[in-house]
Design an enzyme around this catalytic site. Structure first.
Site, PDB file in Angstrom:
ATOM      1  CG  ASP A  21      -1.984 -16.453 -33.326  1.00 28.26           C
ATOM      2  OD1 ASP A  21      -1.353 -17.007 -32.403  1.00 28.26           O
ATOM      3  OD2 ASP A  21      -1.645 -15.360 -33.813  1.00 28.26           O
ATOM      4  CG  ASN A  69       5.062 -22.048 -33.274  1.00 27.06           C
ATOM      5  OD1 ASN A  69       4.049 -22.506 -33.806  1.00 27.06           O
ATOM      6  ND2 ASN A  69       5.180 -20.757 -33.012  1.00 27.06           N
TER       7      ASN A  69
HETATM    8  C1  IPE Z   1       1.415 -19.112 -36.196  1.00 28.02           C
HETATM    9  O1  IPE Z   1       1.183 -18.483 -34.975  1.00 28.02           O
HETATM   10  C2  IPE Z   1       1.661 -20.561 -36.005  1.00 28.02           C
HETATM   11  C3  IPE Z   1       0.551 -21.341 -35.460  1.00 28.02           C
HETATM   12  C4  IPE Z   1      -0.652 -20.906 -35.215  1.00 28.02           C
HETATM   13  C5  IPE Z   1       0.836 -22.725 -35.186  1.00 28.02           C
HETATM   14  P1  IPE Z   1       2.346 -17.720 -34.203  1.00 28.02           P
HETATM   15  O2  IPE Z   1       1.749 -17.152 -32.978  1.00 28.02           O
HETATM   16  O3  IPE Z   1       3.518 -18.602 -34.032  1.00 28.02           O
HETATM   17  O4  IPE Z   1       2.728 -16.567 -35.257  1.00 28.02           O
HETATM   18  P2  IPE Z   1       3.369 -15.140 -35.041  1.00 28.02           P
HETATM   19  O5  IPE Z   1       4.631 -15.316 -34.261  1.00 28.02           O
HETATM   20  O6  IPE Z   1       2.375 -14.320 -34.300  1.00 28.02           O
HETATM   21  O7  IPE Z   1       3.591 -14.609 -36.426  1.00 28.02           O
HETATM   22  C1  IPE Z   2      -1.356 -20.430 -31.165  1.00 28.83           C
HETATM   23  O1  IPE Z   2      -1.441 -19.644 -30.021  1.00 28.83           O
HETATM   24  C2  IPE Z   2      -0.796 -21.814 -30.887  1.00 28.83           C
HETATM   25  C3  IPE Z   2       0.575 -22.027 -31.371  1.00 28.83           C
HETATM   26  C4  IPE Z   2       1.275 -21.179 -32.059  1.00 28.83           C
HETATM   27  C5  IPE Z   2       1.183 -23.305 -31.049  1.00 28.83           C
HETATM   28  P1  IPE Z   2      -0.188 -18.867 -29.464  1.00 28.83           P
HETATM   29  O2  IPE Z   2       0.575 -19.782 -28.574  1.00 28.83           O
HETATM   30  O3  IPE Z   2       0.581 -18.263 -30.575  1.00 28.83           O
HETATM   31  O4  IPE Z   2      -0.876 -17.726 -28.595  1.00 28.83           O
HETATM   32  P2  IPE Z   2      -0.557 -16.178 -28.627  1.00 28.83           P
HETATM   33  O5  IPE Z   2      -0.575 -15.743 -30.058  1.00 28.83           O
HETATM   34  O6  IPE Z   2       0.792 -16.018 -28.011  1.00 28.83           O
HETATM   35  O7  IPE Z   2      -1.641 -15.535 -27.818  1.00 28.83           O
HETATM   36 MG    MG Z   3       0.457 -16.559 -31.627  1.00 30.29          MG
END
Ligand code: IPE
Ligand code: IPE
Ligand code: MG
Length: 246
Positions: A21, A69
């Protein structure tokens, strides 16, 4: 002494699950678009996988794309799917060199067909590799998985293959996407968020949780080693008392 040397190789977690993340925030902090963060996240995946192989962790499962997502802006979803195709294509060579077998869990039929094709090719190509199984959780959510497992059990009961009395933890586990793997003993989440976000809810029941503020694109094998060292300092009691252990 380096971090790697501080690890007790006899007590390695056999399965490590990661929530990668913070890609978006990493990019934003550099004045770039979110996709730039996702691209740099690939470098972190490569280094982490190599680190896991280097010390001998047999199972590594990474959350690459959640069911939720799909609700992101369409251009970001498209960019992530394209990145997935190109990454799998480019990284298959690294997987082969490191003896890594690729696996995927999730509602894969939701993926664009080009993605699924590339994924299946890499899974097939790496199927005899033995050092580490790298599982991508893609279009995955734990609630989806648990509902699916329940549906399959209900179907087996309806068809007379299974009696309701025979439903227990082991028959339930046999219907999960992780049926062939041990439960993760360590779960790492980057970016400072302290939540599970619908990841492996059943399987993480007794996992040690490790949260770091490092954003995913900055994560490297030494960060993995630091998490393992932390894990090895913990006492896992599984409901017992200290004196009962060993
Ligand atoms: C969780 O991260 C999913 C992945 C890392 C693929 P998100 O960024 O989607 O989760 P939330 O929305 O912060 O809970
Ligand atoms: C994790 O990084 C990757 C996916 C969830 C695909 P994020 O895209 O959630 O990045 P942040 O959490 O918004 O910084
Ligand atoms: Mg994230």
């Amino acid at each position: 002494m380096g971090l790697k040397e501080q690890i007790d190789l006899e007590r390695l977690p056999q399965h490590i699950a990661v929530i990668m993340d913070g890609n978006g925030r990493w990019a934003k902090s550099k004045g770039k678009l979110r996709v730039f963060g996702h691209k740099n996240g690939v470098i972190a995946v490569r280094d982490t996988v190599e680190g896991a192989v280097e010390i001998g962790v047999p199972y590594l499962t990474v959350y690459a794309f959640s069911t939720e997502n799909w609700n992101r802006p369409k251009y970001e979803v498209n960019a992530l799917m394209e990145l997935l195709v190109s990454t799998i294509n480019k990284e298959t060579k690294t997987l082969m060199e490191n003896g890594v077998r690729l696996n995927a869990i999730g509602d894969l039929k939701q993926l664009p067909s080009a993605c699924l094709k590339q994924l299946n090719q890499a899974i097939e190509k790496t199927k005899d590799n033995k050092r580490c199984i790298l599982t991508l959780a893609l279009s995955y959510s734990s609630r989806w998985e648990i509902v699916e497992a329940s549906r399959q059990l209900a179907k087996d009961v309806k068809e007379g293959i299974l009696q309701p009395e025979e439903i227990n933890e082991s028959t339930f586990i046999s219907k999960l996407t992780t049926a062939d793997m041990p439960d993760p003993e360590l779960m790492i989440r980057t970016s400072g968020e302290c939540r599970i976000s619908n990841y492996l809810l059943w399987q993480l029941a007794y996992a040690e949780l490790y949260f770091t503020t490092t954003l995913w694109p900055d994560f490297r094998r030494d960060d993995l080693f630091a998490a393992i060292i932390d894990y090895q300092k913990r006492e896992r009691r599984f409901g017992k008392i200290s004196e009962q252990l060993n």
